[in-house]
Design a protein around this motif. Structure first.
Motif, PDB file in Angstrom:
ATOM      1  N   LYS A 473      25.895  66.289  13.203  1.00  0.00           N
ATOM      2  CA  LYS A 473      26.542  65.145  13.845  1.00  0.00           C
ATOM      3  C   LYS A 473      26.724  65.401  15.340  1.00  0.00           C
ATOM      4  O   LYS A 473      26.481  64.514  16.174  1.00  0.00           O
ATOM      5  CB  LYS A 473      27.893  64.884  13.180  1.00  0.00           C
ATOM      6  CG  LYS A 473      28.673  63.706  13.759  1.00  0.00           C
ATOM      7  CD  LYS A 473      28.038  62.373  13.424  1.00  0.00           C
ATOM      8  CE  LYS A 473      28.937  61.216  13.842  1.00  0.00           C
ATOM      9  NZ  LYS A 473      28.302  59.897  13.612  1.00  0.00           N
ATOM     10  N   ASP A 477      24.898  62.864  17.794  1.00  0.00           N
ATOM     11  CA  ASP A 477      25.718  61.833  18.429  1.00  0.00           C
ATOM     12  C   ASP A 477      26.620  62.340  19.548  1.00  0.00           C
ATOM     13  O   ASP A 477      27.255  61.531  20.239  1.00  0.00           O
ATOM     14  CB  ASP A 477      26.589  61.139  17.372  1.00  0.00           C
ATOM     15  CG  ASP A 477      25.761  60.443  16.300  1.00  0.00           C
ATOM     16  OD1 ASP A 477      24.637  59.999  16.624  1.00  0.00           O
ATOM     17  OD2 ASP A 477      26.223  60.363  15.156  1.00  0.00           O
ATOM     18  N   ARG A 480      31.972  63.581  21.554  1.00  0.00           N
ATOM     19  CA  ARG A 480      32.933  62.482  21.531  1.00  0.00           C
ATOM     20  C   ARG A 480      32.806  61.666  20.243  1.00  0.00           C
ATOM     21  O   ARG A 480      33.803  61.398  19.561  1.00  0.00           O
ATOM     22  CB  ARG A 480      32.730  61.591  22.758  1.00  0.00           C
ATOM     23  CG  ARG A 480      33.737  60.471  22.902  1.00  0.00           C
ATOM     24  CD  ARG A 480      33.531  59.726  24.212  1.00  0.00           C
ATOM     25  NE  ARG A 480      33.804  60.594  25.348  1.00  0.00           N
ATOM     26  CZ  ARG A 480      35.008  60.790  25.853  1.00  0.00           C
ATOM     27  NH1 ARG A 480      36.058  60.177  25.311  1.00  0.00           N
ATOM     28  NH2 ARG A 480      35.187  61.585  26.889  1.00  0.00           N
ATOM     29  N   GLU A 481      31.601  61.274  19.882  1.00  0.00           N
ATOM     30  CA  GLU A 481      31.405  60.474  18.675  1.00  0.00           C
ATOM     31  C   GLU A 481      31.729  61.279  17.413  1.00  0.00           C
ATOM     32  O   GLU A 481      32.207  60.721  16.416  1.00  0.00           O
ATOM     33  CB  GLU A 481      29.971  59.943  18.614  1.00  0.00           C
ATOM     34  CG  GLU A 481      29.663  58.876  19.655  1.00  0.00           C
ATOM     35  CD  GLU A 481      30.593  57.676  19.524  1.00  0.00           C
ATOM     36  OE1 GLU A 481      30.849  57.242  18.377  1.00  0.00           O
ATOM     37  OE2 GLU A 481      31.076  57.172  20.559  1.00  0.00           O
ATOM     38  N   THR A 482      31.485  62.580  17.460  1.00  0.00           N
ATOM     39  CA  THR A 482      31.810  63.425  16.304  1.00  0.00           C
ATOM     40  C   THR A 482      33.317  63.504  16.101  1.00  0.00           C
ATOM     41  O   THR A 482      33.815  63.435  14.968  1.00  0.00           O
ATOM     42  CB  THR A 482      31.220  64.837  16.479  1.00  0.00           C
ATOM     43  OG1 THR A 482      29.802  64.738  16.675  1.00  0.00           O
ATOM     44  CG2 THR A 482      31.492  65.695  15.248  1.00  0.00           C
ATOM     45  N   ILE A 484      35.471  61.235  16.982  1.00  0.00           N
ATOM     46  CA  ILE A 484      35.890  59.925  16.469  1.00  0.00           C
ATOM     47  C   ILE A 484      35.623  59.832  14.965  1.00  0.00           C
ATOM     48  O   ILE A 484      36.476  59.372  14.198  1.00  0.00           O
ATOM     49  CB  ILE A 484      35.148  58.795  17.222  1.00  0.00           C
ATOM     50  CG1 ILE A 484      35.626  58.726  18.673  1.00  0.00           C
ATOM     51  CG2 ILE A 484      35.368  57.459  16.526  1.00  0.00           C
ATOM     52  CD1 ILE A 484      34.827  57.772  19.541  1.00  0.00           C
ATOM     53  N   ALA A 485      34.461  60.329  14.561  1.00  0.00           N
ATOM     54  CA  ALA A 485      34.121  60.301  13.128  1.00  0.00           C
ATOM     55  C   ALA A 485      35.105  61.121  12.316  1.00  0.00           C
ATOM     56  O   ALA A 485      35.553  60.706  11.225  1.00  0.00           O
ATOM     57  CB  ALA A 485      32.705  60.805  12.918  1.00  0.00           C
ATOM     58  N   GLU A 488      38.431  59.321  12.043  1.00  0.00           N
ATOM     59  CA  GLU A 488      38.361  58.154  11.161  1.00  0.00           C
ATOM     60  C   GLU A 488      37.922  58.512   9.740  1.00  0.00           C
ATOM     61  O   GLU A 488      37.602  57.624   8.936  1.00  0.00           O
ATOM     62  CB  GLU A 488      37.384  57.123  11.769  1.00  0.00           C
ATOM     63  CG  GLU A 488      37.879  56.552  13.097  1.00  0.00           C
ATOM     64  CD  GLU A 488      36.891  55.569  13.710  1.00  0.00           C
ATOM     65  OE1 GLU A 488      35.762  55.440  13.183  1.00  0.00           O
ATOM     66  OE2 GLU A 488      37.257  54.939  14.733  1.00  0.00           O
TER      67      GLU A 488
END
Length: 491
Positions: A473, A477, A480-482, A484-485, A488
C-alpha cells in the motif's frame, strides 16, 4: 557580551543562568559513567547536581569514561570547559538554563589502564552506562551474542579490553583480586530488564574464558533494573547559537531537553548509593511494569511517527505531530494496539500517560529531529515495536498498525523519501538493510527474512500478510494515503 563556560567564569554567569549550587571542591568521586552523551547529562547528571546542591551525597561525583571515537571528542570538548554542562530545559511557554557540575574528570578513552585502575578504586561504588540500545551485543532473541568479534577479542585479552563490558569486567577482576567488594552496575539505557541484560553481557563475556569468573559475577555483582525518561535531542550548531544568543553563554556541547523527567529504579546498591529519592527518583521492588510502559508507548510511539515523518520530508518531531494524519495514527495505534498489551502499572492511568506522551512529542521548543528518531532501527524495532506484535499475535489480536510501523521503516530504508530526496545511512547495518528494503519492493518477505531482527515473526503467516499488505500500500499509494486507509480501517 557572552562568556565562555569554565570553572573560572561560574561567578560571571548572566542572571538568567543559574549555577550548580555547590562548590566543586566539596565533591568526591563515587561513580564511573560510560557514555557521557546528552541523555546522561540531561538525566543522571542533572539528578546528581540537584542532590549535591542540597548538600546530600557529595561523595558520588561522576568520572566519565568511554571507548569510542565519539567519546574522545566529547571528552575534549568537556575538558576545555572543566567538565561543566549548560542544561537548557524547554517547554512551549518557558525556557530556563542552568550549569551542571557533578562531573569531576573524564578518563582518556585511549588509556584503558587508567580506567581499570579507577574502576578498582574502593571509592567507586557504582558504575553506570548509557551506551545506546545497540551497544549490548544482543541477537534477535535478546540473548547475549558471545560470538561477536569484539567480545571474542576481549575474551582473548581481558587485560587489555576494548569494549565497555571488557573494561568493567577487568575492573571487577582487579577488585576481586585485591579483596575489594564489587561495585553495582547501573544501566540507564532503554532496554527491557536492562540490569539483567547488562549482567548477561558482563557474565557472558567472562563465560567465554572463565566459567568460575562468570559465576562470581552473577553471584556477587548487583545489576539493578531501571527505567529512564527524558526527551533529549542531539546538539548541533543551532543549539550552541541559541544558548549564546538567548543566555550569553558559550558552551561547546550544551544539552537541550524537555522539563519532564522520570527515573524509576530498583534499590540494589550493596556499597551504598546517592539519596536520589530526595530529588524525585522512584525506588521500587520491580521496575518491569514501568519500563514496559515507557518502551512500548513512548519509544514505540517515537518509531511510529519517525518513518512517516521522514518519508514526508518532515524535519522536526513537533512538526510531525502538527501533521493531522501522523498524530491520529499515533493515537489510534497506541490506544488500540499497544496499550491493550501493556500490563497495569502501579498508580498509573495508561490512557493519561499516552496523552502526556503525545503532548511531549508536540513540544515545539525541543526541536528533536525525525532523523534522530529514525536512527538505529535494526536495534530499536526488536525492542520497541516487535514485542507488542508478539504479544498481540499470542492472543489472536490484529497487528495492522504495528505491521505498518515496520513497513514504513522498510520503505525508509529504501534510501529515498517520497519526494526523491536521498536518505543518508542511519543504521549500523545500513547496507544490508537497504539491500533487503530494495528487494522488498517486489517481495516483502525479503525484508522479513532478516531473522536477526524479526526472529520467528518472519515465519508467522498473520504478521507476514499484514506487513506485506502495508508495504504494498505504501509503495502503491504513498504514505499519506496509507495512513488514511489505516485510520479508516481499510488497510
Amino acid at each position: 557580551m557572552s562568556i565562555k563556560l569554565s570553572a573560572t567564569t561560574l561567578t560571571d554567569l548572566p542572571d538568567t543562568v543559574s549555577g550548580p549550587g555547590f562548590a566543586r571542591e566539596d565533591i568526591t568521586a563515587g561513580i564511573v559513567h560510560f557514555g557521557v552523551g546528552n541523555f546522561h547529562r540531561a538525566h543522571q547528571a542533572a539528578y546528581l547536581n540537584d542532590l549535591f546542591a542540597m548538600g546530600e551525597s557529595r561523595d558520588f561525583g561522576i568520572i566519565g569514561a568511554g571507548v569510542r571515537q565519539s567519546d574522545a571528542k566529547m571528552r575534549e570538548v568537556l575538558a576545555a570547559q572543566d567538565y561543566l554542562t549548560t542544561l537548557v530545559e524547554q517547554e512551549a511557554t518557558s525556557t530556563t538554563a542552568r550549569v551542571l557540575a557533578p562531573m569531576l574528570d573524564y578518563i582518556d578513552p585511549n588509556d584503558p589502564e587508567a580506567l581499570i585502575a579507577r574502576l578498582a578504586d574502593p571509592q567507586i561504588r557504582i558504575v553506570s552506562l548509557t551506551i545506546t540500545e545497540g551497544g549490548y551485543f544482543l541477537d534477535a532473541a535478546g540473548a547475549f551474542d558471545a560470538s561477536h568479534p569484539e567480545i571474542v577479542a576481549d575474551a582473548a585479552n581481558i587485560a587489555a579490553p576494548r569494549t565497555v563490558f571488557g573494561l568493567i569486567l577487568a575492573g571487577l577482576i582487579a577488585r576481586r583480586d585485591k579483596g575489594i567488594a564489587p561495585f553495582a552496575v547501573m544501566c540507564c539505557d532503554n532496554i527491557p530488564h536492562n540490569g539483567k541484560v547488562t549482567m548477561n553481557a558482563i557474565a557472558g563475556l567472562a563465560e567465554v574464558f572463565d566459567a568460575a569468573l562468570a559465576r562470581w559475577v552473577r553471584e556477587n555483582v548487583s545489576f539493578p533494573n531501571g527505567m529512564v525518561d527524558r526527551i533529549t535531542p542531539a546538539t548541533s550548531d543551532r543549539e550552541r547559537a541559541l544558548l549564546e544568543t538567548q543566555f550569553g553563554v558559550k558552551d561547546g556541547w550544551p544539552v537541550f531537553c524537555e522539563t519532564f523527567t522520570q527515573w524509576v529504579l530498583e534499590d540494589d546498591f550493596p556499597l551504598g548509593r546517592p539519596a536520589l529519592e530526595k530529588v524525585g527518583v522512584t525506588f521500587v521492588p520491580d521496575v518491569a511494569p514501568y519500563e514496559l510502559m515507557k518502551l512500548r508507548i513512548l519509544n514505540g510511539g517515537h518509531a511510529a511517527i519517525a518513518y512517516p515523518g521522514a518519508l514526508m520530508d518532515i524535519h522536526f518531531v513537533h512538526e510531525a505531530m502538527e501533521e493531522p494524519l501522523i498524530a491520529a495514527y499515533l493515537a489510534k495505534l497506541t490506544s488500540e494496539e499497544i496499550i491493550p498489551v501493556v500490563p497495569p502499572v502501579p498508580d498509573t492511568d495508561l490512557e493519561a500517560y499516552r496523552a502526556l506522551i503525545a503532548e511531549r512529542f508536540a513540544n515545539p521548543k525541543i526541536a528533536d529531529t525525525i532523523q534522530r528518531l529514525c536512527l538505529d532501527g535494526s536495534n530499536r524495532q526488536p525492542k520497541f515495536i516487535l514485542p507488542s506484535v508478539i504479544d498481540r499475535l499470542a492472543v489472536g489480536q490484529n497487528v495492522t498498525g504495528l505491521a505498518l510501523v515496520s513497513a514504513l521503516w522498510c520503505r525508509y530504508c529504501y534510501g529515498a523519501t517520497e519526494s526523491g530526496a536521498p536518505i543518508a545511512p542511519n543504521d549500523p547495518n545500513w547496507d544490508r538493510i537497504k539491500g533487503a528494503a530494495i528487494a522488498a519492493k517486489d517481495d516483502p518477505d525479503a525484508f522479513l527474512s532478516m531473522h536477526d531482527i524479526f526472529g520467528a515473526l518472519a515465519d508467522d503467516t498473520v504478521y507476514r500478510d499484514a506487513f506485506a499488505a502495508a508495504l504494498r500500500k505504501v509503495w502503491a499509494d504513498g504514505t499519506r494515503e496509507t495512513l488514511i486507509a489505516y485510520l479508516e480501517d481499510r488497510l
